[in-house]
Write an enzyme that holds these catalytic residues in place. Structure first.
Site, PDB file in Angstrom:
ATOM      1  N   TYR A 238     -34.950  73.700 -14.114  1.00  0.00           N
ATOM      2  CA  TYR A 238     -35.753  74.917 -14.250  1.00  0.00           C
ATOM      3  C   TYR A 238     -37.163  74.515 -14.664  1.00  0.00           C
ATOM      4  O   TYR A 238     -37.357  73.711 -15.575  1.00  0.00           O
ATOM      5  CB  TYR A 238     -35.138  75.842 -15.310  1.00  0.00           C
ATOM      6  CG  TYR A 238     -35.925  77.100 -15.557  1.00  0.00           C
ATOM      7  CD1 TYR A 238     -35.962  78.117 -14.608  1.00  0.00           C
ATOM      8  CD2 TYR A 238     -36.635  77.283 -16.749  1.00  0.00           C
ATOM      9  CE1 TYR A 238     -36.681  79.289 -14.836  1.00  0.00           C
ATOM     10  CE2 TYR A 238     -37.351  78.448 -16.990  1.00  0.00           C
ATOM     11  CZ  TYR A 238     -37.369  79.445 -16.033  1.00  0.00           C
ATOM     12  OH  TYR A 238     -38.079  80.593 -16.275  1.00  0.00           O
TER      13      TYR A 238
ATOM     14  N   ASP B 194     -41.567  67.125 -15.903  1.00  0.00           N
ATOM     15  CA  ASP B 194     -41.646  68.393 -16.630  1.00  0.00           C
ATOM     16  C   ASP B 194     -41.081  68.182 -18.026  1.00  0.00           C
ATOM     17  O   ASP B 194     -39.879  68.211 -18.254  1.00  0.00           O
ATOM     18  CB  ASP B 194     -40.870  69.474 -15.880  1.00  0.00           C
ATOM     19  CG  ASP B 194     -40.917  70.815 -16.610  1.00  0.00           C
ATOM     20  OD1 ASP B 194     -41.446  70.859 -17.745  1.00  0.00           O
ATOM     21  OD2 ASP B 194     -40.423  71.806 -16.045  1.00  0.00           O
TER      22      ASP B 194
ATOM     23  N   LYS C 254     -43.757  74.732 -25.158  1.00  0.00           N
ATOM     24  CA  LYS C 254     -42.881  74.817 -26.327  1.00  0.00           C
ATOM     25  C   LYS C 254     -43.464  74.156 -27.591  1.00  0.00           C
ATOM     26  O   LYS C 254     -44.307  74.760 -28.233  1.00  0.00           O
ATOM     27  CB  LYS C 254     -41.490  74.303 -25.951  1.00  0.00           C
ATOM     28  CG  LYS C 254     -40.925  75.215 -24.844  1.00  0.00           C
ATOM     29  CD  LYS C 254     -39.514  75.011 -24.411  1.00  0.00           C
ATOM     30  CE  LYS C 254     -39.128  76.140 -23.442  1.00  0.00           C
ATOM     31  NZ  LYS C 254     -38.492  75.742 -22.227  1.00  0.00           N
TER      32      LYS C 254
HETATM   33  C1  LIG Z   1     -39.006  76.433 -20.844  1.00  0.00           C
HETATM   34  C2  LIG Z   1     -39.277  75.575 -19.680  1.00  0.00           C
HETATM   35  C3  LIG Z   1     -40.264  75.891 -18.730  1.00  0.00           C
HETATM   36  C4  LIG Z   1     -40.985  77.208 -18.732  1.00  0.00           C
HETATM   37  O1  LIG Z   1     -41.759  77.412 -19.849  1.00  0.00           O
HETATM   38  P1  LIG Z   1     -42.166  78.926 -20.238  1.00  0.00           P
HETATM   39  O2  LIG Z   1     -43.071  78.749 -21.399  1.00  0.00           O
HETATM   40  O3  LIG Z   1     -40.884  79.624 -20.549  1.00  0.00           O
HETATM   41  O4  LIG Z   1     -42.848  79.505 -19.057  1.00  0.00           O
HETATM   42  C5  LIG Z   1     -40.555  74.973 -17.758  1.00  0.00           C
HETATM   43  N1  LIG Z   1     -39.895  73.800 -17.685  1.00  0.00           N
HETATM   44  C6  LIG Z   1     -38.933  73.462 -18.562  1.00  0.00           C
HETATM   45  C7  LIG Z   1     -38.264  72.145 -18.443  1.00  0.00           C
HETATM   46  C8  LIG Z   1     -38.571  74.344 -19.566  1.00  0.00           C
HETATM   47  O5  LIG Z   1     -37.596  74.017 -20.411  1.00  0.00           O
END
Ligand SMILES: *Cc1c(COP(=O)(O)O)cnc(C)c1O
Length: 434
Positions: free
Chosen positions: A144, A239, A267
């Site tokens: 994701y 990511d 985050k």
């Molecule tokens: C949480 C997450 C996202 C998206 O971040 P948001 O701040 O919720 O848009 C993208 N990539 C990874 C791996 C994530 O865990």
């Protein structure tokens, strides 16, 4: 446990907000029951609208590495707010946070701040496409990367539990340029490159997957991705929105020795405020406007409160030299305890964990990709989740998410979590026996 206040709020919310929530997993859709409306949090404790206290294992899905309402972070946000909440002009705090982020990622020379992880990955893809002049990208099933169109194909996290891994509303022409490979399966990547040797701009991946539950990469997979992307002239995008600064000061990139062209963060770097970022080598990042021709902007990007929270978080992390040892110790304690608890009650589980990220899959395992993650017994998870919740432990409300520990969790907190988890396994076992 009294939950009437949460129920009343949820009833009102569902008349106003789709599903009553502003992010799907919060609705408890896949586990059933009424979501708890949270009024406050401190350290490892969440308090809901009915005054119930919970030992938190969600950590706002990743950001709260120091625990909730860390005094340093709270003070920094309060102090920043007194001097104005947004200027639409550059500030020293952006420089400071950029220095902090880049200092931990020697492979990155430039960083751009945005407002969410979604924006970070979306922008990194645009840079990769702009830099290479190619349209196609490769992602992995069950990974994701936020909710940008191109990345909502075979997506993990809430997209999995709501049954829409490929969202409605994504144009077929957009989805067509997203190719999907299997995690930990290099051949599946190689085949896609061989079919389109000079059309693929980038491979984007979670270096440790958190969004189909925790799934770890093999070293061979990681080095193979680097080899293939280099061979075909595509960029490798790590990511690290979830793993950045959680697995090590330099995230999974440091932990596994990954040589990525672009890295995405979110985050933790916002300390609980809305922040994302993407960065890489200067020659790649200099494609971004106003230096280059890839446009990307944001009214609130580099927001003073968010930057202050991020900087304070980094400062507090630096003041805890044993941070990553403690996170590893607590994670190991929890993993071993839950494994033993499940075994005691004869519930087959696979506990996947890296540092302070952990998932209990209700399957014999091993869990190494989306297919094996999908063998988790969601009915058993549901029972286990509610067993934990009744005992005051707030675990992620989905079989396909990672739980997150923080520096604020003590050994005694983890013991409590293990006790609740073990009793909840007993509940799972007796339901199976019936
Ligand atoms: C949480 C997450 C996202 C998206 O971040 P948001 O701040 O919720 O848009 C993208 N990539 C990874 C791996 C994530 O865990």
């Amino acid at each position: 446990m009294k939950t009437t206040a949460s129920e009343a709020l949820f009833a009102r919310a569902t008349e106003l907000i789709p599903g009553g929530v502003n992010s799907p997993v919060r609705a408890f859709g896949s586990v059933g029951g009424n979501p708890r409306f949270i009024t406050q949090a401190s350290g490892v404790t969440l308090t809901d609208a009915d005054g119930n206290a919970y030992l938190d294992a969600v950590g706002s899905w990743g950001p709260m590495i120091l625990g909730h309402a860390h005094p340093k972070v709270v003070a920094a946000v309060q102090a920043a707010a007194q001097h104005g909440t947004s200027f639409g002009a550059p500030t020293g705090r952006e420089v400071e946070l950029a220095e902090q982020v880049l200092a931990h990622y020697p492979g990155c020379e430039r960083v751009r701040f945005v407002n969410s992880g979604t924006e970070a990955t979306m922008s990194a893809l645009r840079v990769a496409r702009g830099a290479t002049g190619r349209d196609f990208i490769i992602k992995f099933a069950g990974n994701y990367h936020g909710h940008a169109d191109a990345l909502l194909v075979a997506a993990g996290s809430g997209a999995l539990t709501t049954g829409v891994p490929s969202s409605a509303g994504v144009p077929a022409d957009t989805a067509k340029t997203t190719l999907v490979a299997r995690y930990n399966d290099l051949d599946s990547v190689r085949e896609l490159f061989e079919a389109r040797p000079d059309e693929i701009a980038a491979v984007i991946f979670e270096p440790v997957v958190g969004n189909m539950g925790v799934v770890t990469p093999t070293q061979e997979f990681l080095s193979g991705l680097r080899g293939l992307t280099r061979h075909y002239g595509a960029l490798l995008i790590a990511d690290e929105v979830m793993t950045g600064f959680r697995l090590a000061p330099g995230g999974a990139v440091e932990h596994y020795g990954i040589d990525a062209d672009l890295v995405c963060w979110g985050k933790i770097i916002g300390g609980g405020l809305p922040v994302g970022a993407y960065g890489g080598k200067a020659d790649v990042m200099n494609n971004v406007s106003p230096v280059g021709k890839v446009y990307q902007a944001g009214t609130l990007s580099g927001n003073p409160l968010a930057m202050a929270a991020g900087i304070a978080t980094f400062e507090a992390m630096a003041e805890a030299p044993d941070l990553y040892e403690v996170l590893e110790a607590r994670g190991a304690q929890l993993g071993a305890g839950l494994r033993a608890g499940a075994e005691r009650h004869g519930v087959p589980v696979t506990v996947n964990r890296v540092g302070s990220m952990i998932t209990v899959f209700f399957t014999e395992g091993p869990v190494t990709d989306f297919e094996s993650a999908s063998t988790t017994d969601t009915e058993q998870f549901k029972r286990w989740f509610h067993g934990l919740l009744e005992r005051g432990v707030y675990w992620p409300a989905s079989a396909y998410e990672a739980a997150f520990l923080s520096y604020a969790h003590t050994e005694a907190d983890i013991e409590r979590m293990i006790r609740a988890g073990t009793e909840a396994f007993q509940g799972v076992a007796s339901a199976v026996a019936v």
